[in-house]
Design a protein around this motif. Structure first.
Motif, PDB file in Angstrom:
ATOM      1  N   ALA A  54       0.838  -1.202   0.000  1.00  0.00           N
ATOM      2  CA  ALA A  54       0.000   0.000   0.000  1.00  0.00           C
ATOM      3  C   ALA A  54       0.873   1.253   0.000  1.00  0.00           C
ATOM      4  N   THR A  55       1.926   1.232   0.811  1.00  0.00           N
ATOM      5  CA  THR A  55       2.849   2.368   0.843  1.00  0.00           C
ATOM      6  C   THR A  55       3.544   2.530  -0.498  1.00  0.00           C
ATOM      7  N   LEU A  56       3.975   1.402  -1.069  1.00  0.00           N
ATOM      8  CA  LEU A  56       4.650   1.435  -2.363  1.00  0.00           C
ATOM      9  C   LEU A  56       3.741   2.024  -3.440  1.00  0.00           C
ATOM     10  N   TYR A  57       2.487   1.570  -3.471  1.00  0.00           N
ATOM     11  CA  TYR A  57       1.544   2.078  -4.466  1.00  0.00           C
ATOM     12  C   TYR A  57       1.193   3.544  -4.220  1.00  0.00           C
ATOM     13  N   GLY A  58       1.441   4.027  -3.010  1.00  0.00           N
ATOM     14  CA  GLY A  58       1.228   5.437  -2.733  1.00  0.00           C
ATOM     15  C   GLY A  58       2.207   6.329  -3.472  1.00  0.00           C
ATOM     16  N   TYR A  59       3.356   5.756  -3.839  1.00  0.00           N
ATOM     17  CA  TYR A  59       4.375   6.505  -4.581  1.00  0.00           C
ATOM     18  C   TYR A  59       4.350   6.175  -6.069  1.00  0.00           C
ATOM     19  N   PHE A  60       4.131   4.921  -6.395  1.00  0.00           N
ATOM     20  CA  PHE A  60       4.135   4.481  -7.788  1.00  0.00           C
ATOM     21  C   PHE A  60       2.926   3.582  -8.025  1.00  0.00           C
ATOM     22  N   GLN A  61       2.105   3.926  -8.999  1.00  0.00           N
ATOM     23  CA  GLN A  61       0.835   3.232  -9.213  1.00  0.00           C
ATOM     24  C   GLN A  61       0.980   1.907  -9.952  1.00  0.00           C
ATOM     25  N   SER A  62       2.150   1.677 -10.567  1.00  0.00           N
ATOM     26  CA  SER A  62       2.357   0.427 -11.299  1.00  0.00           C
ATOM     27  C   SER A  62       3.845   0.123 -11.392  1.00  0.00           C
ATOM     28  N   LYS A  63       4.132  -1.118 -11.743  1.00  0.00           N
ATOM     29  CA  LYS A  63       5.531  -1.508 -11.924  1.00  0.00           C
ATOM     30  C   LYS A  63       6.127  -0.797 -13.136  1.00  0.00           C
ATOM     31  N   GLU A  64       5.323  -0.547 -14.156  1.00  0.00           N
ATOM     32  CA  GLU A  64       5.790   0.170 -15.345  1.00  0.00           C
ATOM     33  C   GLU A  64       6.171   1.608 -15.000  1.00  0.00           C
ATOM     34  N   GLN A  65       5.374   2.225 -14.136  1.00  0.00           N
ATOM     35  CA  GLN A  65       5.689   3.587 -13.698  1.00  0.00           C
ATOM     36  C   GLN A  65       6.991   3.602 -12.895  1.00  0.00           C
ATOM     37  N   LEU A  66       7.203   2.569 -12.133  1.00  0.00           N
ATOM     38  CA  LEU A  66       8.440   2.455 -11.353  1.00  0.00           C
ATOM     39  C   LEU A  66       9.640   2.237 -12.270  1.00  0.00           C
ATOM     40  N   LEU A  67       9.465   1.432 -13.309  1.00  0.00           N
ATOM     41  CA  LEU A  67      10.536   1.250 -14.287  1.00  0.00           C
ATOM     42  C   LEU A  67      10.892   2.578 -14.946  1.00  0.00           C
ATOM     43  N   ALA A  68       9.889   3.363 -15.294  1.00  0.00           N
ATOM     44  CA  ALA A  68      10.150   4.677 -15.896  1.00  0.00           C
ATOM     45  C   ALA A  68      10.965   5.554 -14.960  1.00  0.00           C
ATOM     46  N   ALA A  69      10.672   5.489 -13.657  1.00  0.00           N
ATOM     47  CA  ALA A  69      11.422   6.284 -12.678  1.00  0.00           C
ATOM     48  C   ALA A  69      12.860   5.792 -12.566  1.00  0.00           C
ATOM     49  N   VAL A  70      13.063   4.472 -12.604  1.00  0.00           N
ATOM     50  CA  VAL A  70      14.418   3.906 -12.574  1.00  0.00           C
ATOM     51  C   VAL A  70      15.239   4.443 -13.743  1.00  0.00           C
ATOM     52  N   LEU A  71      14.654   4.432 -14.926  1.00  0.00           N
ATOM     53  CA  LEU A  71      15.347   4.903 -16.121  1.00  0.00           C
ATOM     54  C   LEU A  71      15.613   6.400 -16.038  1.00  0.00           C
ATOM     55  N   LEU A  72      14.646   7.158 -15.533  1.00  0.00           N
ATOM     56  CA  LEU A  72      14.792   8.605 -15.432  1.00  0.00           C
ATOM     57  C   LEU A  72      15.939   8.978 -14.505  1.00  0.00           C
ATOM     58  N   TYR A  73      15.975   8.401 -13.308  1.00  0.00           N
ATOM     59  CA  TYR A  73      17.038   8.713 -12.362  1.00  0.00           C
ATOM     60  C   TYR A  73      18.399   8.325 -12.924  1.00  0.00           C
ATOM     61  N   ASP A  74      18.476   7.154 -13.514  1.00  0.00           N
ATOM     62  CA  ASP A  74      19.759   6.657 -14.014  1.00  0.00           C
ATOM     63  C   ASP A  74      20.331   7.573 -15.093  1.00  0.00           C
ATOM     64  N   VAL A  75      19.522   7.894 -16.095  1.00  0.00           N
ATOM     65  CA  VAL A  75      20.014   8.697 -17.216  1.00  0.00           C
ATOM     66  C   VAL A  75      20.251  10.149 -16.802  1.00  0.00           C
ATOM     67  N   THR A  76      19.353  10.717 -15.982  1.00  0.00           N
ATOM     68  CA  THR A  76      19.515  12.110 -15.570  1.00  0.00           C
ATOM     69  C   THR A  76      20.773  12.303 -14.746  1.00  0.00           C
ATOM     70  N   ASP A  77      20.999  11.408 -13.787  1.00  0.00           N
ATOM     71  CA  ASP A  77      22.221  11.505 -12.974  1.00  0.00           C
ATOM     72  C   ASP A  77      23.461  11.391 -13.844  1.00  0.00           C
ATOM     73  N   GLU A  78      23.435  10.479 -14.779  1.00  0.00           N
ATOM     74  CA  GLU A  78      24.599  10.266 -15.640  1.00  0.00           C
ATOM     75  C   GLU A  78      24.798  11.435 -16.590  1.00  0.00           C
ATOM     76  N   ALA A  79      23.714  12.004 -17.104  1.00  0.00           N
ATOM     77  CA  ALA A  79      23.831  13.163 -17.998  1.00  0.00           C
ATOM     78  C   ALA A  79      24.490  14.334 -17.280  1.00  0.00           C
ATOM     79  N   ASP A  80      24.115  14.536 -16.025  1.00  0.00           N
ATOM     80  CA  ASP A  80      24.733  15.607 -15.239  1.00  0.00           C
ATOM     81  C   ASP A  80      26.230  15.365 -15.086  1.00  0.00           C
ATOM     82  N   ARG A  81      26.603  14.134 -14.783  1.00  0.00           N
ATOM     83  CA  ARG A  81      28.019  13.819 -14.585  1.00  0.00           C
ATOM     84  C   ARG A  81      28.807  13.995 -15.875  1.00  0.00           C
ATOM     85  N   LEU A  82      28.258  13.523 -16.976  1.00  0.00           N
ATOM     86  CA  LEU A  82      28.955  13.633 -18.252  1.00  0.00           C
ATOM     87  C   LEU A  82      29.126  15.089 -18.673  1.00  0.00           C
ATOM     88  N   MET A  83      28.103  15.910 -18.452  1.00  0.00           N
ATOM     89  CA  MET A  83      28.223  17.304 -18.828  1.00  0.00           C
ATOM     90  C   MET A  83      29.288  18.008 -17.982  1.00  0.00           C
TER      91      MET A  83
END
Length: 221
Positions: A54-83
């Motif tokens: 229930a707590t988990l679904y309070g932040y992310f409504q689906s596993k697909e939405q959670l996957l999107a967040a994983v990808l977003l954090y990974d690429v954004t953090d790396e883009a900052d470092r590379l720049m």
């Protein structure tokens, strides 16, 4: 006075919410890479977090939405470092070489490769891949394109479409290494090959888009 206290409480809540989201994303990323996206359930993620679904679904409504967040954090953090890597060099050629090495080292590493595989294996009608490009990859490459546009304004690069310039830089650095890594034909980045490929890419890039100033060692910052 009450307004100030209320604003402070809201800020604290936002910080804690973001910290909790990041914790969930980090745990999900670990499980996705350990078991694969399909075999990882929201129950497994909640169990490792030590909380309820229930707590988990309070932040992310689906596993697909959670996957999107994983990808977003990974690429954004790396883009900052590379720049930051790119901008730390005072010489454009040297900066391009460092950026190429850093980009391809990361590009061929286990986590990014696993992320691409997860996205690529989604059903054809899944929105995950399209959203991944539109919300994550596209903006990351647009950031590099904007940096190249500024260099055009500074006279360090010839005037051209910044997005095309960024894509040319990408292609010059990737060679066939990404496809080989994705398909398992190579195990990972080869430091000597990346140094060679990034140097050749920087030189070819400057032949295409460099000006007399940048070829002579103009600043890349």
């Amino acid at each position: 006075m009450y307004g100030f206290v209320f604003a402070g409480v809201c800020t604290l809540v936002r910080v804690r919410t973001e910290e909790k989201k990041r914790e969930i994303v980090d745990v999900a990323a670990e499980l996705f890479h350990e078991h694969g996206f399909e075999r990882t359930s929201m129950s497994m993620i909640a169990e490792r977090l030590g909380g309820s679904k229930a707590t988990l679904y309070g932040y992310f409504q689906s596993k697909e939405q959670l996957l999107a967040a994983v990808l977003l954090y990974d690429v954004t953090d790396e883009a900052d470092r590379l720049m930051n890597e790119f901008l730390s060099s005072g010489d454009l050629r040297d900066g391009l070489i460092k950026l190429g090495i850093a980009y391809m080292t990361r590009r061929l590493s286990p986590v990014p490769i696993a992320n691409v595989r997860m996205v690529a294996t989604q059903p054809a009608d899944s929105p995950v891949g399209k959203e991944f490009f539109e919300r994550v990859l596209g903006p990351a490459w647009d950031r590099l394109a904007r940096r190249f546009a500024l260099m055009m304004d500074e006279g360090l690069l010839k005037r051209a479409d910044p997005w095309v310039v960024a894509m040319h830089w990408k292609g010059l650095n990737e060679w066939d290494m990404f496809e080989k890594r994705l398909l398992g034909a190579i195990d990972g980045p080869d430091p000597e090959l990346l140094k060679k490929s990034s140097t050749l890419a920087a030189e070819a890039f400057l032949q295409l888009y460099g000006t007399d100033e940048s070829r002579a060692g103009g600043s890349g910052s």
